[in-house]
Design a protein around this motif. Structure first.
Motif, PDB file in Angstrom:
ATOM      1  N   ALA A  21       0.830  -1.207   0.000  1.00 41.43           N
ATOM      2  CA  ALA A  21       0.000   0.000   0.000  1.00 41.43           C
ATOM      3  C   ALA A  21       0.866   1.259   0.000  1.00 41.43           C
ATOM      4  O   ALA A  21       2.019   1.244   0.435  1.00 41.43           O
ATOM      5  CB  ALA A  21      -0.912   0.000   1.231  1.00 41.43           C
ATOM      6  N   PRO A  22       0.312   2.369  -0.479  1.00 41.35           N
ATOM      7  CA  PRO A  22       1.042   3.639  -0.414  1.00 41.35           C
ATOM      8  C   PRO A  22       1.046   4.185   1.005  1.00 41.35           C
ATOM      9  O   PRO A  22       0.144   3.918   1.796  1.00 41.35           O
ATOM     10  CB  PRO A  22       0.234   4.548  -1.350  1.00 41.35           C
ATOM     11  N   SER A  23       2.078   4.959   1.320  1.00 35.29           N
ATOM     12  CA  SER A  23       2.162   5.589   2.643  1.00 35.29           C
ATOM     13  C   SER A  23       3.000   6.851   2.528  1.00 35.29           C
ATOM     14  O   SER A  23       3.851   6.976   1.644  1.00 35.29           O
ATOM     15  CB  SER A  23       2.774   4.631   3.671  1.00 35.29           C
ATOM     16  N   ALA A  68      -3.633   0.070   3.445  1.00 34.69           N
ATOM     17  CA  ALA A  68      -3.242  -1.324   3.670  1.00 34.69           C
ATOM     18  C   ALA A  68      -4.462  -2.192   3.960  1.00 34.69           C
ATOM     19  O   ALA A  68      -4.537  -3.346   3.515  1.00 34.69           O
ATOM     20  CB  ALA A  68      -2.236  -1.396   4.822  1.00 34.69           C
ATOM     21  N   VAL A  69      -5.432  -1.655   4.692  1.00 29.76           N
ATOM     22  CA  VAL A  69      -6.671  -2.394   4.972  1.00 29.76           C
ATOM     23  C   VAL A  69      -7.395  -2.714   3.668  1.00 29.76           C
ATOM     24  O   VAL A  69      -7.905  -3.832   3.485  1.00 29.76           O
ATOM     25  CB  VAL A  69      -7.575  -1.580   5.921  1.00 29.76           C
ATOM     26  N   PHE A  70      -7.443  -1.745   2.748  1.00 30.04           N
ATOM     27  CA  PHE A  70      -8.121  -2.029   1.485  1.00 30.04           C
ATOM     28  C   PHE A  70      -7.427  -3.151   0.734  1.00 30.04           C
ATOM     29  O   PHE A  70      -8.079  -4.038   0.171  1.00 30.04           O
ATOM     30  CB  PHE A  70      -8.201  -0.779   0.605  1.00 30.04           C
ATOM     31  N   HIS A 261      -8.587   2.243  -3.280  1.00 29.43           N
ATOM     32  CA  HIS A 261      -9.603   1.754  -4.217  1.00 29.43           C
ATOM     33  C   HIS A 261      -9.524   2.552  -5.524  1.00 29.43           C
ATOM     34  O   HIS A 261      -9.485   1.973  -6.624  1.00 29.43           O
ATOM     35  CB  HIS A 261     -10.987   1.881  -3.588  1.00 29.43           C
ATOM     36  N   VAL A 262      -9.466   3.867  -5.399  1.00 28.60           N
ATOM     37  CA  VAL A 262      -9.378   4.724  -6.581  1.00 28.60           C
ATOM     38  C   VAL A 262      -8.076   4.463  -7.333  1.00 28.60           C
ATOM     39  O   VAL A 262      -8.065   4.340  -8.569  1.00 28.60           O
ATOM     40  CB  VAL A 262      -9.488   6.202  -6.168  1.00 28.60           C
TER      41      VAL A 262
END
Length: 339
Positions: A21-23, A68-70, A261-262
Motif C-alpha cells: 500500500a502507499p504511505s 493497507a486495509v483495502f 480503491h481509486v
C-alpha cells in the motif's frame, strides 16, 4: 459454513498485499497479527514509523493504514473469502486501527478480483503526464469507487485546479523554510540500495520547469542527492480531492481505503497517479484547499491523475517485519495457499 483457519501461505499473501500500500514518505507504518482463531487479521498503526512533525495528529498514518486495509480486503477476495472490517475496534488500544474478519466465503465474484493484479503494479509517478483527457466514464468509476468507501472524490475544474495549485505551492515553500521538517524529510531518503522503506533516488522525480505543478522536493537541500533536470509538466493537471464530512480517525482510515480503491482502479485503466500532500500538512493551507462556496467539509488528500510513464517500484519491508506470528502455533497455518 465458516472458513477454516488461515494457512501460513495465506497469511503471507495478505501481508504482502497490505505491505504494497502507499504511505506518506513510504514509511509503511503498519503491523499485522492474525486473530487468535487465525480466521482474521488485526491491523495496527506503528507509531515508531510515524512522520511526527509533518503529521502530528497521526492523520497521514491512519490514511496509510487504511490503504493497507483495502489491500487486505482485495487479498481476501483472492483467497475466496469475504472481508468484514471493523474500524477502531478496541478503545483501550489506540494502536489497533482495524480488525478484518475472514471467516466467511466470498460471493460468486469475490470483492476486488479485478483489482488484485494492480496491487503490484500501482506506483507513484512523479513524472510529467500527457495532455490527454481522462474520459468522463473513467472519472465516474473512480468517483463511485470512493463513494463505496464513504468518501467523496471531487475532480476539480480549471479554476479549482489553479486555486489548489497556488495553495500547494505556498505549502511547499513553507515546508522548504522549516528546518525541522526538512530534516524529517531527509531522514526518509534512501539514496543507497538496498533499502526496505523510504524514498529511493529513482522515485524522486523532476521539478516542473514552468513552476505550475509544485512537486515535493524530497531532497530537502541534501547536497549528495541526485538532481533530475526540470521538465515541462502538463499545463492543467487533473487533480481530485478526497473529502469527508467529519475529521475523525475513522474518516482518515476510510480515506485511505478510498485512496487505494481509486488508485488501483485507475491503474487498471492505465492511469498514473501521485499524491500532492504538502498542503494537508499545514492546518491553514489544508483548510484553504476546500471550495469556499461549498458547505463545510474536510479535504483529506489531493490526487494527481493522468497518462504517462509508470513510476518506479519503491522498497518494501520484509513480511517478517510487519506480520507478527508469535501466537500462530500448533499445527495451524502450515498448508498451501489457495491463491
Amino acid at each position: 459454513m465458516a472458513e477454516p483457519a488461515l494457512t501460513l501461505d495465506q497469511l503471507k499473501l495478505l501481508a504482502t498485499a497490505a505491505g504494497a500500500a502507499p504511505s506518506v514518505h513510504n514509511s509503511q507504518p503498519w503491523r499485522l497479527r492474525p486473530t487468535p482463531d487465525a480466521r482474521g487479521m488485526l491491523v495496527f498503526g506503528d507509531p515508531e514509523r510515524a512522520v511526527a512533525i509533518a503529521d502530528p495528529m497521526g492523520r497521514a498514518l491512519h490514511v496509510s493504514v487504511g490503504a493497507a486495509v483495502f489491500n487486505l480486503r482485495v487479498g481476501a477476495g483472492r483467497l475466496g473469502r469475504a472481508a468484514s472490517v471493523s474500524l477502531l475496534p478496541d478503545p483501550a488500544d489506540p494502536h489497533l486501527l482495524a480488525e478484518i474478519g475472514l471467516d466467511e466465503p466470498a460471493a460468486r465474484h469475490p470483492f476486488g478480483h479485478h483489482l488484485y493484479p494492480a496491487i503490484r503494479n500501482r506506483h507513484s509517478s512523479r513524472q510529467p503526464f500527457t495532455n490527454r483527457d481522462i474520459p468522463e466514464t473513467v472519472l465516474g468509476e473512480l468517483i463511485e469507487a470512493a463513494r463505496q468507501e464513504e468518501v467523496v472524490l471531487s475532480p476539480l475544474e480549471e479554476d479549482g485546479v489553479l486555486r489548489v495549485l497556488r495553495v500547494t505551492a505556498e505549502a511547499e515553500r513553507r515546508t522548504a523554510a522549516d528546518l525541522a521538517r526538512q530534516a524529517e524529510t531527509r531522514s526518509w531518503l534512501r539514496l543507497e540500495a538496498p533499502a526496505s522503506d523510504g524514498i529511493p533516488a529513482a522515485a524522486l522525480g523532476p521539478q516542473d520547469r514552468d513552476a505550475r505543478v509544485p512537486m515535493r522536493d524530497f531532497t530537502a537541500g541534501r547536497p549528495d542527492a541526485p538532481a533530475a533536470a526540470p521538465r515541462h509538466f502538463e499545463p492543467l493537471p487533473q487533480l481530485c480531492l478526497l473529502i469527508t464530512q467529519t475529521d475523525q480517525p475513522a474518516d482518515w482510515l476510510r480515506t485511505g481505503q478510498a485512496l487505494e480503491h481509486v488508485w488501483l482502479l485507475a491503474t487498471v485503466h492505465g492511469l498514473r497517479a501521485s499524491v500532492l500532500h504538502q498542503a494537508v500538512e499545514w492546518p491553514e493551507t489544508r483548510w484553504r484547499l476546500r471550495d469556499p462556496e461549498d458547505p463545510p467539509h474536510h479535504v483529506q488528500l489531493m490526487l494527481r491523475l493522468g497518462y504517462g510513464p509508470p513510476g518506479p517500484a519503491t522498497p518494501r519491508r520484509p513480511i517478517e517485519e510487519i506480520l507478527d506470528l508469535t501466537d500462530y502455533h500448533d499445527n495451524v497455518g502450515y498448508g498451501e495457499s489457495s491463491a
